[in-house]
Write a protein that holds these residues in place. Sequence first.
Motif, PDB file in Angstrom:
ATOM      1  N   CYS A   1       0.856  -6.554 -11.414  1.00 51.66           N
ATOM      2  CA  CYS A   1       2.230  -6.095 -11.573  1.00 51.66           C
ATOM      3  C   CYS A   1       3.127  -7.202 -12.142  1.00 51.66           C
ATOM      4  O   CYS A   1       2.852  -8.398 -11.986  1.00 51.66           O
TER       5      CYS A   1
ATOM      6  N   ARG B   1       0.833  -1.205   0.000  1.00 49.30           N
ATOM      7  CA  ARG B   1       0.000   0.000   0.000  1.00 49.30           C
ATOM      8  C   ARG B   1       0.872   1.261   0.000  1.00 49.30           C
ATOM      9  O   ARG B   1       0.535   2.262  -0.640  1.00 49.30           O
TER      10      ARG B   1
ATOM     11  N   ASN C   1      -2.261  -7.986  -8.200  1.00 48.33           N
ATOM     12  CA  ASN C   1      -2.546  -6.574  -8.449  1.00 48.33           C
ATOM     13  C   ASN C   1      -2.216  -6.161  -9.887  1.00 48.33           C
ATOM     14  O   ASN C   1      -2.347  -5.000 -10.257  1.00 48.33           O
TER      15      ASN C   1
ATOM     16  N   GLU D   1       3.123  -2.159 -13.703  1.00 46.60           N
ATOM     17  CA  GLU D   1       4.422  -1.731 -13.181  1.00 46.60           C
ATOM     18  C   GLU D   1       5.278  -2.944 -12.792  1.00 46.60           C
ATOM     19  O   GLU D   1       4.762  -4.013 -12.476  1.00 46.60           O
TER      20      GLU D   1
ATOM     21  N   CYS E   1       3.842   1.436  -1.308  1.00 48.50           N
ATOM     22  CA  CYS E   1       4.498   1.480  -2.622  1.00 48.50           C
ATOM     23  C   CYS E   1       3.553   2.004  -3.707  1.00 48.50           C
ATOM     24  O   CYS E   1       3.994   2.581  -4.701  1.00 48.50           O
ATOM     25  N   GLN E   2       2.261   1.805  -3.521  1.00 44.20           N
ATOM     26  CA  GLN E   2       1.225   2.266  -4.461  1.00 44.20           C
ATOM     27  C   GLN E   2       1.485   1.789  -5.896  1.00 44.20           C
ATOM     28  O   GLN E   2       1.561   2.591  -6.829  1.00 44.20           O
ATOM     29  N   PRO E   3       1.604   0.474  -6.109  1.00 47.13           N
ATOM     30  CA  PRO E   3       1.846  -0.037  -7.468  1.00 47.13           C
ATOM     31  C   PRO E   3       0.602   0.097  -8.337  1.00 47.13           C
ATOM     32  O   PRO E   3      -0.521   0.064  -7.841  1.00 47.13           O
ATOM     33  N   THR E   4       0.819   0.261  -9.632  1.00 47.86           N
ATOM     34  CA  THR E   4      -0.296   0.311 -10.575  1.00 47.86           C
ATOM     35  C   THR E   4      -0.157  -0.817 -11.590  1.00 47.86           C
ATOM     36  O   THR E   4       0.916  -1.423 -11.742  1.00 47.86           O
ATOM     37  N   LEU E   5      -1.248  -1.095 -12.290  1.00 44.46           N
ATOM     38  CA  LEU E   5      -1.299  -2.186 -13.260  1.00 44.46           C
ATOM     39  C   LEU E   5      -0.161  -2.053 -14.278  1.00 44.46           C
ATOM     40  O   LEU E   5       0.010  -1.004 -14.901  1.00 44.46           O
TER      41      LEU E   5
ATOM     42  N   ASP F   1       9.956   0.051 -11.113  1.00 38.13           N
ATOM     43  CA  ASP F   1       9.107   1.144 -10.623  1.00 38.13           C
ATOM     44  C   ASP F   1       9.123   1.214  -9.102  1.00 38.13           C
ATOM     45  O   ASP F   1       8.998   2.289  -8.520  1.00 38.13           O
TER      46      ASP F   1
END
Length: 705
Positions: free
Chosen positions: A191, A160, A189, A168, A162-166, A236
């Motif tokens: 990644c 949470r 998630n 990355e 790190c706030q990864p996005t699709l 990332d």
Amino acid sequence: MKQIIQSFKTGDTILEEVPAPKAKSGQVLIQTTKSLVSLGTERMLVEFGKSNLISKARQQPDKVKQVLDKIKTEGLLPTLEAVFNKLGEPLPLGYCNVGKVIAVGEDVSEFQVGDRVASNGQHAEFVSIPKNLVAKIPDNVSDEEAAFTVIGSIGLQGIRLCQPTLGETIVVTGLGLIGLMTAQLLKANGCKVIGIDFDQSKLDLAEQFGIETINPAQGDDPVKTVMDKTSGIGADGVIITASTKSNEVISQAAQMSRKRGRIILVGVIGLELSRAEFYEKELTFQVSCSYGPGRYDDVYEQQGQDYPLAFVRWTEQRNFQTILGAISSGNIQVKPLITEVIPLEDYQKIYGEIGTSKAIASILTYSNSNYSNQVVLKSNENNRKNNGLAIVGAGNFTKMTMLPKLSKTKANIVSVVSSGGISGTALAKKFNISKSTTDVDTVLEDEAVNTVLITTRHNLHAPMVLKALEANKNIFVEKPLALTSEELNQIIETYRKSNSVLTVGFNRRFSPFATKMKEVLGSSDSPINVIATMNAGMIPANVWVHDLKIGGGRIVGEACHFIDLISYLTGSKVTEVCLNAMGVNPEENTDNASILLKYENGSTGVINYFSNGSKSYSKERVEVYSQERTLTLDNWRVLKGYGFKGFSKMKSKMDKGHSAQFTKLVQQIENKGNAIIPFDSLVNTTKASFAAIESLKSKAWIEIK
């Protein structure tokens, strides 16, 4: 019940028999079925316990400085005694617990008896856990799978942050239990996940979950490999779940990150950062705190006050629920992580080899056991007498002061009551006490118990005093007697109807230094002036003593000691009080203040209670002025007299009067004598402490009625 504990003194890991806890207000009582051993965290604790004193000191340099400061102010022997007592404290192990709810405390409506739940409970057959640290288990999730809830939440909190996005690329460094769960959650998630570890078996397991892997032990260069896998862009984000003292991990994380990449530390590593590595890429670095928002916040964890979801979407409890949901939906798999399932009684198969174990997840399984909140450690013929003492509260004061002093008297101590059972049982064994319990009612119903000694947190003092008075027990209660006028009035009313004797732990009046001061001052009715200074030291604002509902604040909770002492020296009662506090707008609480006291016989007292002084300076100082004579007492070690015939100096080791106080208390119990401090004096001191706070709020002198 049986519980696994670690001794920091001997390094032994023990399966101890202790009384089961009660379901406290705001808590859930759970009978454990499974618990997960966190091999990384628990390995560190076990190895720390087994290390020698020099090694322990090297690992905690901040504690060494505290010890040196304490030696300067209190002397070598008292400091060494405090250190060894601290090392002797048993530490309960474990924080990944699963079981069935068997009782709920007051103010709990979210759970019912029979619910299957996961919590951060310890390796014990029964645990009582605050409701915000408990989550219900979905029907299709087994107890063994649910045991991964808390450990998974640690990894989830790192994600949470790190706030990864699709799409990355996120690198997970260290594929132990937390790392493997973190990698799976990232994969779910959307990644691209790259895992780094030196253990090929863990890498093979990660590959089963679709994780790309790097093994430096086989010659792979982590930085170059990550750059190759990201077409030279870099990761990332990097989530570090490794445990090592090396600084190489953080350096590699910086080197393999893209510009403005994010690095999150979940594990424990060396942290000597290279400014150049972070500066050139404008990297962000953040340390993740355990299970998520709410951790170490007593208001959330202990008092059960949730954070509004609209403002704090993911709390500890909501992270627990998320992990259970991910297991239920199949987004993460935990069964492949289980290396061994061991009965609780065979715990040494895990802990005996914990330093070299290659296991990923070890599960302890529990058989059904009978609930009992009392353990009888030995048979004691004295228990049948009616002069027994029961101690309620097994904290630092009980352990380091009360019991060592009582053990040198003829006290017949028959029981120790503690909230968790572990500390009370350890003290019972050390001081040859026959019973340990978590239920105060058992000692109030025990005919062998004549006197109850209460050393709990301050908010429990008055309620326990009232219960003990109603049970016709004599009472010794550590200061303060009460936190509110309403509580005090109830005590006065109940006491006057009883045959009990009540004492408050105002020990300083019993010090040989205080006795000598009283003696050389003589029996004259002439008023005196007393100035008492407490260099109390700073206590962080989030510590319970500052909480007006729990600790009452430091004036009511601690400065009352010197109100009593001055009353003793003057031989009079307080009639008026005025308090002046440092700060622009102190309203109800302060720990930097001067209290002015007026007495019936014309004496005056000044109490300077300060928290902003140096800890290397004397903690307490008393000055008395009377008939062109002066007494100065420095830190209960040196008393000097000026202008007195036949007295100029008295010196000894620090003595705040605890020994004399408990000797007199035991004599009073045996002889069924009068209270060692008159009841009206206890009431006057308590009222004076309340008046000080009222003066703070009203900015006026307050008369005591």
